[in-house]
Design an enzyme around this catalytic site. Sequence first.
Site, PDB file in Angstrom:
ATOM      1  N   LYS A  77       0.825  -1.214   0.000  1.00 53.96           N
ATOM      2  CA  LYS A  77       0.000   0.000   0.000  1.00 53.96           C
ATOM      3  C   LYS A  77       0.857   1.260   0.000  1.00 53.96           C
ATOM      4  O   LYS A  77       0.594   2.199  -0.765  1.00 53.96           O
ATOM      5  CB  LYS A  77      -0.938  -0.021   1.211  1.00 53.96           C
ATOM      6  CG  LYS A  77      -1.836   1.200   1.360  1.00 53.96           C
ATOM      7  CD  LYS A  77      -3.034   0.914   2.223  1.00 53.96           C
ATOM      8  CE  LYS A  77      -2.714   0.174   3.482  1.00 53.96           C
ATOM      9  NZ  LYS A  77      -1.847   0.944   4.418  1.00 53.96           N
ATOM     10  N   THR A  79       3.925   1.460  -1.010  1.00 52.39           N
ATOM     11  CA  THR A  79       4.630   1.471  -2.289  1.00 52.39           C
ATOM     12  C   THR A  79       3.752   2.067  -3.381  1.00 52.39           C
ATOM     13  O   THR A  79       4.201   2.894  -4.193  1.00 52.39           O
ATOM     14  CB  THR A  79       5.062   0.041  -2.674  1.00 52.39           C
ATOM     15  OG1 THR A  79       5.872  -0.491  -1.622  1.00 52.39           O
ATOM     16  CG2 THR A  79       5.843   0.035  -3.972  1.00 52.39           C
ATOM     17  N   ARG A 100       2.686   8.248   7.022  1.00 47.85           N
ATOM     18  CA  ARG A 100       2.998   8.146   8.444  1.00 47.85           C
ATOM     19  C   ARG A 100       4.472   7.809   8.654  1.00 47.85           C
ATOM     20  O   ARG A 100       5.137   7.310   7.756  1.00 47.85           O
ATOM     21  CB  ARG A 100       2.152   7.047   9.101  1.00 47.85           C
ATOM     22  CG  ARG A 100       0.667   7.341   9.167  1.00 47.85           C
ATOM     23  CD  ARG A 100      -0.094   6.141   9.692  1.00 47.85           C
ATOM     24  NE  ARG A 100       0.027   5.001   8.790  1.00 47.85           N
ATOM     25  CZ  ARG A 100      -0.224   3.746   9.132  1.00 47.85           C
ATOM     26  NH1 ARG A 100      -0.589   3.461  10.365  1.00 47.85           N
ATOM     27  NH2 ARG A 100      -0.101   2.772   8.248  1.00 47.85           N
ATOM     28  N   LYS A 111       7.827  -6.276   9.888  1.00 46.61           N
ATOM     29  CA  LYS A 111       7.874  -5.529   8.634  1.00 46.61           C
ATOM     30  C   LYS A 111       9.283  -5.317   8.088  1.00 46.61           C
ATOM     31  O   LYS A 111       9.514  -5.395   6.889  1.00 46.61           O
ATOM     32  CB  LYS A 111       7.213  -4.154   8.818  1.00 46.61           C
ATOM     33  CG  LYS A 111       5.716  -4.157   8.622  1.00 46.61           C
ATOM     34  CD  LYS A 111       5.202  -2.727   8.609  1.00 46.61           C
ATOM     35  CE  LYS A 111       3.794  -2.664   8.054  1.00 46.61           C
ATOM     36  NZ  LYS A 111       3.319  -1.272   7.960  1.00 46.61           N
ATOM     37  N   ALA A 279      -3.271   1.552  12.823  1.00 49.71           N
ATOM     38  CA  ALA A 279      -4.690   1.558  12.444  1.00 49.71           C
ATOM     39  C   ALA A 279      -5.477   0.440  13.100  1.00 49.71           C
ATOM     40  O   ALA A 279      -6.698   0.489  13.127  1.00 49.71           O
ATOM     41  CB  ALA A 279      -4.830   1.469  10.928  1.00 49.71           C
ATOM     42  N   PHE A 307      -3.539  -0.378   7.041  1.00 47.73           N
ATOM     43  CA  PHE A 307      -4.228  -1.645   6.843  1.00 47.73           C
ATOM     44  C   PHE A 307      -5.367  -1.525   5.831  1.00 47.73           C
ATOM     45  O   PHE A 307      -5.292  -0.731   4.896  1.00 47.73           O
ATOM     46  CB  PHE A 307      -4.694  -2.224   8.187  1.00 47.73           C
ATOM     47  CG  PHE A 307      -3.557  -2.506   9.135  1.00 47.73           C
ATOM     48  CD1 PHE A 307      -2.475  -3.275   8.737  1.00 47.73           C
ATOM     49  CD2 PHE A 307      -3.545  -1.977  10.421  1.00 47.73           C
ATOM     50  CE1 PHE A 307      -1.414  -3.542   9.608  1.00 47.73           C
ATOM     51  CE2 PHE A 307      -2.487  -2.237  11.292  1.00 47.73           C
ATOM     52  CZ  PHE A 307      -1.423  -3.022  10.882  1.00 47.73           C
ATOM     53  N   PHE A 387       2.894  -8.549  -8.941  1.00 45.76           N
ATOM     54  CA  PHE A 387       4.077  -9.282  -8.506  1.00 45.76           C
ATOM     55  C   PHE A 387       4.567 -10.156  -9.666  1.00 45.76           C
ATOM     56  O   PHE A 387       3.775 -10.540 -10.533  1.00 45.76           O
ATOM     57  CB  PHE A 387       3.758 -10.168  -7.288  1.00 45.76           C
ATOM     58  CG  PHE A 387       3.781  -9.431  -5.971  1.00 45.76           C
ATOM     59  CD1 PHE A 387       4.740  -9.720  -5.013  1.00 45.76           C
ATOM     60  CD2 PHE A 387       2.846  -8.444  -5.680  1.00 45.76           C
ATOM     61  CE1 PHE A 387       4.762  -9.043  -3.795  1.00 45.76           C
ATOM     62  CE2 PHE A 387       2.857  -7.770  -4.476  1.00 45.76           C
ATOM     63  CZ  PHE A 387       3.826  -8.069  -3.527  1.00 45.76           C
ATOM     64  N   TRP A 415       6.593  -0.907  -8.036  1.00 45.47           N
ATOM     65  CA  TRP A 415       7.768  -1.450  -7.352  1.00 45.47           C
ATOM     66  C   TRP A 415       8.916  -1.590  -8.349  1.00 45.47           C
ATOM     67  O   TRP A 415      10.038  -1.194  -8.082  1.00 45.47           O
ATOM     68  CB  TRP A 415       7.453  -2.813  -6.729  1.00 45.47           C
ATOM     69  CG  TRP A 415       8.541  -3.307  -5.821  1.00 45.47           C
ATOM     70  CD1 TRP A 415       8.626  -3.143  -4.481  1.00 45.47           C
ATOM     71  CD2 TRP A 415       9.720  -4.039  -6.201  1.00 45.47           C
ATOM     72  NE1 TRP A 415       9.771  -3.707  -3.984  1.00 45.47           N
ATOM     73  CE2 TRP A 415      10.470  -4.266  -5.033  1.00 45.47           C
ATOM     74  CE3 TRP A 415      10.228  -4.515  -7.425  1.00 45.47           C
ATOM     75  CZ2 TRP A 415      11.680  -4.958  -5.027  1.00 45.47           C
ATOM     76  CZ3 TRP A 415      11.444  -5.203  -7.428  1.00 45.47           C
ATOM     77  CH2 TRP A 415      12.157  -5.423  -6.244  1.00 45.47           C
TER      78      TRP A 415
END
Length: 565
Positions: A77, A79, A100, A111, A279, A307, A387, A415
């Site tokens: 998200k 990215t 954020r 992460k 969140a 999220f 992907f 990406w």
Amino acid sequence: MVQQTKIEDDITIAQQAKMKRITDIAASIGLSVDDIEPYGHYKAKINGTVLNRLRTKPDGKLILVTAINPTPAGEGKSTVTVGLGQALNRLGHKTIVALREPSLGPTMGIKGGAAGGGYSQVLPMEDINLHFTGDLHAITTANNALAAMIDNHIHQGNELGIDSRRVIWKRVVDLNDRALRKVIIGLGGPLQGVPREDGFDITVASEIMAILCLSEDIDALKARLAQIVIGYTYTKKPVTVADLKAQGALTLLLKEAIKPNLVQTLENTPALIHGGPFANIAHGCNSLAATKLSLKLADYTVTEAGFGADLGAEKFLNIKARIGQLDPSAVVIVATIRALKMHGGVPKDQLKQENVDALLNGLKNLEKHAQTIQGFGLPFVIAVNRFVTDTDAEIKVLMDWCEKQGFPVALTEVWAKGGAGGEDLANTLLPLIEAKTLLNTKLTHTYELEQTIEEKLHAIATKVYGASHVELSSKAQKQIAEFKKNGWEHLPICMAKTQYSLSDDPTKLGRPQEFSITIREFKPSIGAGFIVALTGDVMTMPGLPKIPSALAMDVDAEGKAVGLF
């Protein structure tokens, strides 16, 4: 701009990027050297006077990026948020990305970092993922200074009559540390204080984090800090920070932290990174000050909420947008074929294998989030974050399904390709924004503030989660009665719920049916201006996984980070 030659890992791409001096980034959005306070060459604080100076300037357009329920497969998200901002700039639109700040807890836990990825990152990613400009340290310090003042007040005679059994203010640390969830303090005799039960939350769950992110300036910050309820007296009367006369000291500790941080993306798009509430246990949005400032400085602001749409977007639209009088122009819902297959029943270790049936089953989750955004009356585009393992057959099934549903969709490759990989998304989004502007449609909230707490809970659970009803524990029922007596009934609700499921059970993936949402207790965040409803087993202090990301992290002899991603 970095020219892609081959696919590298995130940190290698970031370390090879050619950044512009932060003074040049500031100049690109109309800020002078007097408007910023540099933290080295590549990051800066923006003075609070800038927003006041631009108050009368019309706002640009606001784009909110959200997602389906996250899975360990990853959605990307942040990215996509960064990539879309870069794409809009490539197309000639003055754009700022508003994100954020990452928390060290998940960075060192699962992460490994939260600054985007590939060729759609914010830089300098090492600084942003670690200590950055010290905002989270300031929030931690202010939170714990208040905790110390509470216990000192009790120790020094307790003039306010605070019941030490009913102190609800916890200490915090910006790490995942399950051992600190429940602690005993004040042991060792009379000189060491009054013994009582206490505990730690993670810093990003602190009410002070929420307050900082919902305050536009110092005056608003101080006013909200004063309203924090820290506990209750022996007669069950709420005790506030104003009663302790501590709001001035807390504001002093936060006077630099409230200033938005300016950095840049890998393609030198300006980015404001400020505030970082989770969140799942907080409201999950960057600061209102940064968002409002970005709207004055750019034609388009691309921001994200944590999220899935059931958490971050719901809170952005029902809490932050309400408090800040924001009206987003459009929403992007990020989905990946990998995650959709996982929602359709495929284990993580089998996601590389083509599975159209599982994909179709997992689309029920995406459909619910799209319906949720429709319920807010906002146009949206589904961004399929591609992907390398996605097959042509799977992509076709997903795109055809979106077309059949009438959902605008765009394949994104931000990406691997940076802004160029987000141009289709930008070009799909722009006409929807223009149409909303012409129609002048407004955001529709899930509930009205005048409704009861029970009615608001029911509205969120049924309209956003798809639940059949809400169950209240006996403690929650008693708290509602107390909150009504204290005049808190008409505040917004901030749901603390698992991010992995639409329900409050993290194992129920996809789109659960005929389930209830159980509220075990409430936490009054009166300074922030909402009531937190804790559901299921959600924790305000996470724990580390069996193999934390921290175990792969290091620093080389030149001071470069290793293992951040």
